[in-house]
Design a protein around this motif. Sequence first.
Motif, mmCIF file in Angstrom:
data_model
loop_
_atom_site.group_PDB
_atom_site.id
_atom_site.type_symbol
_atom_site.label_atom_id
_atom_site.label_comp_id
_atom_site.label_asym_id
_atom_site.label_seq_id
_atom_site.Cartn_x
_atom_site.Cartn_y
_atom_site.Cartn_z
ATOM 1 N N ALA A 15 63.457 12.904 77.381
ATOM 2 C CA ALA A 15 61.955 13.564 77.297
ATOM 3 C C ALA A 15 61.040 12.576 77.672
ATOM 4 C CB ALA A 15 61.564 14.232 75.983
ATOM 5 N N PRO A 16 60.173 13.004 78.766
ATOM 6 C CA PRO A 16 59.178 11.980 79.262
ATOM 7 C C PRO A 16 57.940 11.985 78.206
ATOM 8 C CG PRO A 16 58.889 14.035 80.220
ATOM 9 C CD PRO A 16 60.292 14.068 79.790
ATOM 10 N N THR A 17 57.387 10.902 78.315
ATOM 11 C CA THR A 17 55.960 10.571 77.730
ATOM 12 C C THR A 17 55.123 9.807 78.670
ATOM 13 O OG1 THR A 17 56.439 8.332 76.882
ATOM 14 C CG2 THR A 17 57.328 10.020 75.565
ATOM 15 N N TRP A 18 53.873 9.663 78.291
ATOM 16 C CA TRP A 18 52.925 8.807 78.978
ATOM 17 C C TRP A 18 52.867 7.366 78.538
ATOM 18 C CZ3 TRP A 18 51.883 10.709 83.535
ATOM 19 C CH2 TRP A 18 51.575 12.237 83.813
ATOM 20 N N SER A 19 52.172 6.624 79.142
ATOM 21 C CA SER A 19 52.098 5.097 78.642
ATOM 22 C C SER A 19 51.110 5.240 77.481
ATOM 23 C CB SER A 19 51.535 4.500 79.777
ATOM 24 O OG SER A 19 52.352 4.281 80.858
ATOM 25 N N LEU A 292 40.592 7.673 81.455
ATOM 26 C CA LEU A 292 41.994 7.655 82.064
ATOM 27 C C LEU A 292 43.052 7.284 81.210
ATOM 28 C CD1 LEU A 292 40.539 6.049 85.374
ATOM 29 C CD2 LEU A 292 41.255 8.498 84.935
ATOM 30 N N SER A 293 43.307 7.786 80.243
ATOM 31 C CA SER A 293 44.361 7.661 79.211
ATOM 32 C C SER A 293 44.754 8.812 78.532
ATOM 33 C CB SER A 293 43.844 6.612 78.319
ATOM 34 O OG SER A 293 43.084 7.046 77.327
ATOM 35 N N VAL A 294 45.859 8.619 77.770
ATOM 36 C CA VAL A 294 46.392 9.931 76.909
ATOM 37 C C VAL A 294 46.532 9.358 75.513
ATOM 38 C CG1 VAL A 294 48.455 11.547 76.424
ATOM 39 C CG2 VAL A 294 47.843 10.811 78.676
ATOM 40 N N PRO A 295 45.721 9.673 74.687
ATOM 41 C CA PRO A 295 45.539 8.965 73.290
ATOM 42 C C PRO A 295 47.184 9.338 72.728
ATOM 43 C CG PRO A 295 43.863 10.453 73.472
ATOM 44 C CD PRO A 295 44.719 10.780 74.689
ATOM 45 N N TRP A 296 47.738 8.024 72.117
ATOM 46 C CA TRP A 296 48.925 8.056 71.624
ATOM 47 C C TRP A 296 49.988 8.521 72.665
ATOM 48 C CZ3 TRP A 296 44.920 10.025 68.631
ATOM 49 C CH2 TRP A 296 44.548 9.168 67.717
ATOM 50 N N GLY A 297 49.690 8.021 73.822
ATOM 51 C CA GLY A 297 50.462 8.580 74.872
ATOM 52 C C GLY A 297 52.048 8.479 75.043
ATOM 53 N N SER A 298 52.447 7.070 74.557
ATOM 54 C CA SER A 298 53.471 6.489 74.545
ATOM 55 C C SER A 298 54.648 7.443 73.720
ATOM 56 C CB SER A 298 53.770 5.390 74.293
ATOM 57 O OG SER A 298 52.903 5.058 73.047
ATOM 58 N N HIS A 300 54.170 11.068 73.177
ATOM 59 C CA HIS A 300 54.122 12.474 73.660
ATOM 60 C C HIS A 300 53.802 12.850 75.013
ATOM 61 C CE1 HIS A 300 49.821 13.183 73.440
ATOM 62 N NE2 HIS A 300 49.898 12.161 72.788
ATOM 63 N N ASP A 301 53.936 14.038 75.430
ATOM 64 C CA ASP A 301 53.789 14.148 76.791
ATOM 65 C C ASP A 301 52.623 15.085 77.054
ATOM 66 O OD1 ASP A 301 54.215 14.391 79.659
ATOM 67 O OD2 ASP A 301 55.848 16.031 79.470
ATOM 68 N N ASP A 302 51.370 15.104 76.711
ATOM 69 C CA ASP A 302 50.436 15.880 76.774
ATOM 70 C C ASP A 302 49.987 15.942 77.902
ATOM 71 O OD1 ASP A 302 47.949 17.342 76.594
ATOM 72 O OD2 ASP A 302 47.302 16.007 74.880
ATOM 73 N N PRO A 303 50.028 17.232 78.798
ATOM 74 C CA PRO A 303 49.361 17.203 80.166
ATOM 75 C C PRO A 303 47.863 17.009 80.367
ATOM 76 C CG PRO A 303 49.872 19.452 79.281
ATOM 77 C CD PRO A 303 50.325 18.348 77.998
ATOM 78 N N GLY A 304 47.238 17.368 79.300
ATOM 79 C CA GLY A 304 45.868 16.894 79.291
ATOM 80 C C GLY A 304 45.061 15.690 78.950
ATOM 81 N N GLY A 305 45.692 15.268 77.872
ATOM 82 C CA GLY A 305 45.198 13.867 77.396
ATOM 83 C C GLY A 305 43.531 14.075 77.559
#
Length: 785
Positions: A15-19, A292-298, A300-305
């Motif tokens: 499953a993908p996540t963000w950085s 320009l980030s996703v909190p705790w992005g690594s 989960h895969d939040d589309p909004g961030g």
Amino acid sequence: MSDTTTSAPGAPGIAPTWSSSAKDMVSTALGTSRIWATFGFGIVNEVYWPSTGRPQIRDLGFIIKSPSGWTEVKRAERYEISTPSACVPLTKVVHEGEGYRLELEFLPHPLRDALIINYKLEGDDLQLFTLLAPHLNGHKSNHGWAGQDLSAQDGAAALCLRADCGFVKTSAGYAGTSDGWTDFDRHGDMTWQYAEAPDGNIALTGALRANSGKLVLAFAETLDGARTLARSSLADDYDATRDLFVTQWENWARTLKIPHTAADLQRAAELSAAVIKVHEDRTYAGAIVASLSVPWGSSHDDPGGYHLVWTRDTVEAALALIAVGQTEDAARTLTYLIGTQAENGSWAQNYYPNGTGYWSGSQLDEVALPLLLMAKLKASDALPQGLPVDQMVRAAVNFIVHNGPMTDQDRWEENAGASPFTLAVTICALVATAQMFDAETRDYILSLADCWNERIESWTYSVGGPLCQGNDVDGYYLRIGAPDPAAPTTGEIMVRNVENGMRPADEMIGTEFLFLVRTGLRQPDDPKILNTVRLVDRLLRVDTPNGPGYRRYNGDGYGEHADGRPFDGTGIGRLWPLLTGERGHYAVTSGQSAVPELETMIKMTGPGGLIPEQVWDAAPIPQLRLAPGKPSGSAMPLVWAHGEFLKLLAAEASGRPAELLDEVKSRYSAKAPRAAQWHWRANSAFETMPADRTLMIECGEPFVLHWGADGWDEVTDTPSTPLPLGMHGVSFSAGQIAKMAALVFTFHFPERDAWAGHDDRIAFEKPADDAAKPALKSPAKKKQR
């Protein structure tokens, strides 16, 4: 194993996540390019295209292979980051480890939708590999190809990674099963060469033909377009492209007006201004996303961030730009907000830069703040002229009048009720805009503002509440008053992000009340303010090695768990550097220096000087990179925090907060007014009021007030009369009130032939020397209706 013709195995991959949201730096060019790049752990993280709301890759990193093994540079974490100056976000990273030195310069092309990477690897018998993780359109499934370049596509989003020297070999695989990192982990080398990876969480790998050269990551609507941009960018003269990037930023920086200050604060201010500028969209000029980030992005895969526009954060940033002389940029933000305003005068809770809503909450401060921005631009002689500005103001004021003073959500987006912050900015917005209306409407707006201002403490101040015990105070402002008009200070509030979160309102405090001082509604030495400052310093302040930080409120659950695990819907709220800035603003209004708070804020930054949303406040957990007073896994940078820093630096120099408006200062002199008229409405009802005022019972639709003086023995039906801005009301003069001990009433709505379904009562408080009040008649004898 080598196969350059077949599809990779292992679809669809993990499953993908963000950085990670722990960014070292953020960057964009100031030309026509629509690329925004972020950097963390010394490599490229999310790259946004064609707007700030659309991240397209997870990351782009490097593996170095040597005779003794291999190293993924982002995991080695042995690097230094620099820029030519604080105002020029041309990011250079140098990785150094045993036997190698990798130098990277990341250049967003000013004229093309492309990111250029100038790289140089030094060391004996080394080979460099690229690792690219597409996440196009934020979708879980992309299609990737490996050939002379590395490419991927999802719908109308495509990317191409190309090297000037070319690749020795390439491969397209699935993350966690057939990707390049897994290949190295299993075999110590790149042994897989798959030509294609359809429909999955893909990862692309390339072995570079030379250890110095240039890479280009380009984006377009089609693969052909992305390849064209990549090849064209490689053909451009690098030095000329670099000079254009630097010149554009230096020209913008020359227009900054940073107050004279110490060198470290000067640099932090220039960087903060640049960070805000980086977050402005190109297609939707004036749109400024929260981060320009996703909190705790690594995790989960939040589309909004946080790559969304919050009207609140955007206005905070625009006010900061005004504070450092960037009125043109701030005016552009106001006109953008005019474009995203809803027909009813409000703004969505948050939205993509194109105006498409994301979450569906309603926050009254996000309606009031654009009006403060308008007033600041007007005071700076920078307000755009034209009917749309007037229309925006009228629609926003109309929404506030019909829906205030309570908010469906506070500024932390968690609770309904009476927020001191929301009340402060709402009242100031009404006062600042009242003169833009005709005399009757102006007087009505100011009357409403006066009433709400006088009643702030009845909604948000607890006398003798539970937090007084052992803290040497006799009262305090609440984080938020409960939405129950009968019990605003003791009614229950749902605490989000924790289990079993129902708590009485008077068990929680926050820093929202400081805006009562900051906006000029209350004096800094008001005993109620002093009480709450003392309590905040005892209950919310945490001293870290980098200085004191503050939690949003006691019992907050938005942050990592005690063991450092990422926030996952529950957790423990950590320290917010922007709240240190708010504490510094209080110091300024109290005649003290805010330099300690400014210095604390810049000590709480990441490796590149970016200010995070939160910092860690417990014992260090080195394996999770958590250290006291340093960034946690929340958003970094937080534009709001950089804006707070700039505004605080300006306030330190001028002695005046950015939010203090002349109209408010002259009307209230920082003291609660004695409102000539009290406005009763269902969402802010009151059971008692002074007898020497006028009473207006009002509603947003026509009604007949069915009322009795002191009881229901004698009943009168009084039709409402139209008020300004579409409201309706029934007024009682001070002379009428003087003849009653209480008023009992209910509503009938003739247009829909409906009754309110309940009775209300207001008792009138007579001066102490009044004659004995008549006995109240029983409300049980209501006339039939």
